[in-house]
Design an enzyme around this catalytic site. Structure first.
Site, PDB file in Angstrom:
ATOM      1  N   ASP A 119       1.195  -3.612  14.944  1.00  0.00           N
ATOM      2  CA  ASP A 119       0.962  -4.541  13.918  1.00  0.00           C
ATOM      3  C   ASP A 119       1.771  -5.720  13.826  1.00  0.00           C
ATOM      4  O   ASP A 119       2.538  -5.895  13.020  1.00  0.00           O
ATOM      5  CB  ASP A 119       0.952  -3.617  12.585  1.00  0.00           C
ATOM      6  N   GLY A 136       4.064   1.649  -1.391  1.00  0.00           N
ATOM      7  CA  GLY A 136       4.590   1.702  -2.597  1.00  0.00           C
ATOM      8  C   GLY A 136       5.585   0.386  -2.661  1.00  0.00           C
ATOM      9  O   GLY A 136       5.400  -0.685  -2.159  1.00  0.00           O
ATOM     10  N   GLY A 165       0.646  -1.254  -0.351  1.00  0.00           N
ATOM     11  CA  GLY A 165       0.085   0.040  -0.022  1.00  0.00           C
ATOM     12  C   GLY A 165       0.817   1.165  -0.068  1.00  0.00           C
ATOM     13  O   GLY A 165       0.519   2.303  -0.309  1.00  0.00           O
TER      14      GLY A 165
END
Length: 414
Positions: A213, A92, A90
């Site tokens: 995360d 790049g 997302g």
């Protein structure tokens, strides 16, 4: 990619980022006004510098990062050539690069780097770029991936990291093909301990950091399989002394996100502990946290495997077949029981990462030798039908073939 929910942006809040933003503003102001004026002064650097001096980690008052010229990164990555791409997501693409040391007479002297380049169409990119500079630019620890510097020129936003030779834990656990070697038991334990040290450092620092995360794709391995946590795009400062949690938009990865966070947006320090418990189960089983190609009722690994984690006899049925039975059964049971504690439904019932680390270190110190297995068919033989790898960490090399893997972590993704 799977279905998403949540906002496409996670706006920083003054209560959690204001004092960090001043450091970022100063650093990025230097980048835009002086461009690359400080590069010659900082041209000699090591991707490993600093960790030896502070083996237990340190937090800097402001980001201490090298400012790179876009032109020099074009040279380092051969003009961002397709065959230097390590991953894509997302934010790049991420490219492998080579920085020649300025002023060195030795040919071939330099540093291998990973360059993350923002896609101009990315909605999440700038905020994640900013969070990386704010957090990882100030954090130094042997078990955190080192952010070496950044580039902000015109519309170009890039981040430059140390290169991690062995790729991600995800690829070693779930990747297939001749170039992917399954991890033996002692390496799996080493990786778990290294990742636990990184999280424990974040949780016990003066400015408590919630990683938010934690997953196998964000655990990268260097040449000696030392685990380092990468990708701080979703990191948040922990709650103040008077609060138990931070309230924020729900962003992360399905299968790893703690239930209380998914349900309410209440983010606890021990929400990270839940994610660590999921990764421990993946290390034991060699199975993904979420896999819709598995039979009905087994898509979510934790929901399916939990009943097998408390007893040695049941645990044998779900251990990774690629270990070929070569693991110490007592140590495996202790780790599965630790995973169960980490996966407790309520944050207050989970251990702290300091306690998790101490438990893993005791298991390692016991030095129980892997047993030689008896030949038998493995009840998890159906694992061959599990889905191919679809999420990749941005900083590690592609393993074989020409397939482009993708990573994405914001908003919450399947």
């Amino acid at each position: 990619m799977g279905n998403c929910w949540g906002s496409t942006a996670d706006n920083p809040t003054p209560s959690t980022t204001a004092h960090l933003n001043s450091g970022l503003s100063q650093a990025t102001s230097n980048a835009t006004t002086s461009r690359c004026s400080n590069i010659s002064a900082n041209s000699h650097f090591s991707a490993a510098s600093g960790d030896e001096v502070y083996p237990h980690g340190q937090i800097l008052p402001t980001p201490n990062l090298r400012i790179f010229c876009f032109a020099e990164l074009k040279v380092a990555t051969k003009n961002f050539r397709a065959d230097t791409v390590l991953g894509e997501g997302g934010f790049g693409k991420v490219f492998k690069g080579w920085l020649e040391e300025k002023g060195s007479s030795k040919s071939g002297s330099g540093t291998v780097i990973a360059v993350k380049k923002l896609n101009s169409e990315s909605l999440q990119g700038f905020q994640e770029w900013q969070a990386e500079v704010n957090f990882l630019g100030r954090l130094s620890h042997p078990n955190l991936v080192k952010l070496l510097g950044y580039c902000w020129e015109d519309q170009e936003l890039l981040l430059i990291y140390e290169f991690m030779q062995k790729g991600s834990l995800e690829n070693h656990l779930f990747g297939r093909g001749s170039t992917v070697q399954p991890l033996p038991w002692d390496v799996r334990l080493k990786v778990a301990i290294g990742a636990a040290r990184g999280l424990a450092f974040l949780h016990t620092s003066d400015k408590q950091v919630i990683y938010r995360d934690f997953k196998a794709s964000n655990i990268l391995l260097d040449g000696s399989y030392t685990a380092k946590i990468s990708d701080f795009g979703l990191a948040k400062l922990g709650p103040s002394a008077s609060q138990s949690h931070v309230t924020t938009r729900v962003m992360g990865t399905y299968g790893y996100a703690a239930p209380e966070y998914v349900a309410t947006g209440h983010l606890y320090v021990k929400s990270d502990v839940y994610g660590f418990g999921v990764v421990l189960v993946e290390i034991l089983t060699g199975l993904r946290a979420l896999d819709t190609n598995r039979p009905t009722g087994r898509h979510n690994l934790v929901d399916w495997i939990k009943p097998y984690l408390s007893e040695r006899r049941k645990l044998k049925q779900i251990m990774d077949s690629r270990l070929e039975g070569k693991y110490p059964s007592k140590a495996a049971l202790h780790i599965s029981q630790l995973a169960l504690k980490c996966l407790a439904a309520e944050p207050k019932h989970r251990p702290s990462m300091k306690e998790v680390l101490e438990t893993l270190e005791r298991i390692e110190a016991a030095n129980e030798k892997p047993r030689e297995p008896r030949i038998r068919s493995h009840p998890m033989a159906h694992r061959q039908g599990q889905s191919p790898m679809i999420h990749r960490s941005p900083l590690h090399p592609r393993q074989g073939g020409s397939q482009t893997y993708q990573y994405q972590h914001s908003p919450l993704v399947r």
